[in-house]
Design a protein around this motif. Structure first.
Motif: not given
Length: 615
Positions: A103-105, A107-113, A149-158
């Protein structure tokens, strides 16, 4: 009666067997219990401290804090390199197992490009049990921070933390002096782990940043954090402040450096300026150049990459790269001629339109000659046929010996050892090995005017001009202002006072009446110098040179300008560059003393509007 009484009935036999089984089970149980108790005792008494330590290690994690790099200043305290504080994304490797990472991977890839596998590679390099947070992205913009910050719930320990990143306020200026910092590559990390470097650490990759990495780096700090079974932080237990690196004060004069940058302009080449008395480098410029700030980014864009990998090789420091020195080398030929005893300070030689030696014709640059000349006038006019005769008379070995005494063919001692070319002083051994032919008188004649295979760097040339300027000593160029060892290093060439006088007279005449008259102006102190125009190969424009020092009677500064494939002549291309640097030096150091003459207002009225009457 039987001699052997009966052992009993079958019933008695079964009873005895069960008795044996019970005894066996009791003994076995006792032995097993004893073994378990012994093992528990061993684990508690012998292995207990180790196990407690291991459990504590699994419970305690260290959040490392990278030290702030030391600042870099010029000789007058002007800031050249500092730190900025961008936001970065960090992950706990052990907190991102495959189920959560699915889940985290993405989403991070999408946000951070950033490609997901690129982040995974960093986590794998750190290892699942890493005790450190791992940075996966740096220089977050506002949109990226908002999305995280918006996706904080999907990104635990980020975690979003603040980093310290190198910043160069003058951009492209000083790039080859300061160098740049960049994250360690995997290969670099292998060789640096024992020195305390970690994944994601930055290191000086060039220039002062590399030469003084140990002083600038500082010491890591961090927080001890208690974590739960999933690796999530619970509370901070202890903290050690990171120790900032040491500040450095360089010999560079920012005003002189900027003047040299402007003087060189878009000419491919270099300018070196230094104090001839102690080797302190005042300016060191190379073009094409680059912006070292781009290396502080997480990832270079295609445009950034092209800017440092262009066909003109902007990362190459041309001030430390070797080229044929042309007629500037006549300083060495003059020294060899006078010190050999073959010529005296009063020697006069006839010059010609050309000179034929061994069936080969060597021409004079003006195709006519200058009549009879002595050494000072020959230097001023840069007569080739005069120095052909000097070189032929003293011979190749003597020219080669004095070339090396002046420091050619070896490193100057400046801090950029890995970036500095030693140049080339060809000799018999070199020629037989490389060209498979013996040394000839033609090689000696070519060397006498700085041509042939001879190669020197602009910085080596500046050291050469320092010798007559300071009275006969080689100095060590250096960039650290408080480098007492380098400042005091002087090596005498053991030249006769009469040789030094001839050199100084000749170099002064170059400016007062020869090929360097462009420097004979009231905006600077009286100067001495020498021009040079080097052949660069068939069909390629000439290289150009000009070296000078001033004031002529008590020199404070040496400036050498080099133009790569600029065409024309050293006096016309590089002479004005040197003048511009000298003007900046003298007008800043002695305000009001050396100024451009003000035009007469009455003359200005007679000039046509919008038209230049100058050369």
């Amino acid at each position: 009666m039987s001699l052997f009484p009966s052992l009993g009935s079958k019933k008695d036999t079964r009873t005895v067997g069960r008795g044996f089984q019970s005894i066996f089970l009791i003994v076995f149980t006792l032995l097993l219990t004893s073994g378990i108790e012994a093992r528990l005792a061993y684990l508690q008494i012998v292995e207990g401290p180790k196990l407690r330590e291991r459990a504590e290690a699994n419970r305690i994690r260290m959040i490392l804090k990278q030290p702030e790099r030391g600042n870099i200043f010029d000789r007058n305290g002007k800031l050249l390199a500092s730190t900025r504080y961008p936001s970065s994304v960090y992950l706990w490797p052990m907190a991102h197992t495959k189920p959560s990472w699915s889940v985290v991977g993405p989403r991070l890839a999408q946000i951070l490009n950033i490609p997901q596998d690129e982040m995974e590679k960093k986590l794998e390099q750190a290892g699942a049990n890493s005790s450190s947070l791992i940075r996966v992205a740096r220089d977050l913009n506002e949109a990226e921070i908002t999305a995280l910050k918006e996706y904080k719930n999907e990104l635990p320990e980020v975690e979003i933390n603040t980093d310290s990143v190198r910043y160069y306020p003058h951009g492209k200026q000083l790039a080859h002096v300061l160098g740049y910092t960049r994250e360690l590559t995997a290969d670099q990390l292998k060789g640096k782990k024992e020195l305390g470097y970690r994944l994601g650490d930055v290191i000086g990759q060039m220039g002062v940043e590399k030469a003084y990495e140990k002083a600038l780096r500082g010491e890591w700090g961090g927080q001890q954090v208690e974590v739960d079974g999933a690796g999530r932080p619970i509370r901070v237990i202890g903290e050690k402040q990171a120790k900032a690196g040491n500040d450095l004060h360089l010999t560079i004069d920012l005003d002189v450096q900027k003047a040299a940058e402007n003087a060189l302009g878009n000419h491919r080449g270099a300018i070196a300026a230094l104090d001839p008395n102690n080797g302190a480098v005042l300016a060191l410029v190379s073009y094409p150049t680059f912006d070292p700030n781009i290396f502080s980014k997480q990832k270079l864009s295609q445009k950034d990459w092209e800017s440092v990998q262009g066909k003109d090789h902007p990362l190459v420091n041309r001030a430390l790269s070797a080229f044929p020195p042309a007629s500037t080398f006549k300083v060495v030929t003059t020294t060899a001629g006078l010190e050999s005893g073959e010529f005296s300070p009063d020697s006069i030689l006839q010059t010609f339109g050309s000179l034929t030696v061994g069936g080969v014709t060597f021409g004079e640059w003006n195709h006519a000659g200058f009549g009879p000349l002595g050494f000072p006038r020959a230097i001023a006019m840069s007569s080739d046929t005069f120095f052909y005769q000097v070189g032929r008379k003293v011979g190749g070995p003597t020219l080669i010996k004095w070339s090396r005494k002046y420091g050619f063919g070896q490193r100057t001692g400046i801090e950029f050892r890995d970036e500095e070319s030693v140049g080339l002083v060809p000799d018999e051994t070199w020629k037989r090995k490389v060209l498979k032919t013996p040394w000839t008188v033609g090689d000696t004649i070519n060397m006498s005017i700085g041509q042939g295979a001879l190669q020197v760097t602009p910085l080596q040339s500046a050291i050469m001009f320092s010798v007559p300027a300071n009275g006969g000593y080689r100095v060590q160029p250096h960039l650290l202002k408080d480098n007492e060892e380098a400042k005091s290093w002087r090596e005498s060439l053991n030249m006769k006072p009469t040789t030094i006088k001839v050199l100084r007279d000749g170099l002064r005449k170059v400016v007062s009446e020869g090929t360097g008259k462009r420097l004979d102006v009231p905006t600077i102190a009286p100067a001495s110098g020498k021009s040079g125009t080097a052949e660069a190969g068939v069909g390629r424009p000439n290289h150009t040179w000009f070296g000078a020092y001033a004031p002529s009677n008590k020199p404070e500064i040496v400036v050498v300008a080099f133009g790569e494939n600029t065409g024309e002549h050293g006096g016309t291309i590089c002479g004005p560059m040197v003048l511009q640097v000298l003007e900046a030096y003298f007008q800043h150091k002695y305000p009001g003393k050396y100024q451009k003459p003000q035009p007469d207002p009455s003359e200005a009225k007679t000039q046509s509007s919008g038209h230049s009457t100058g050369d």
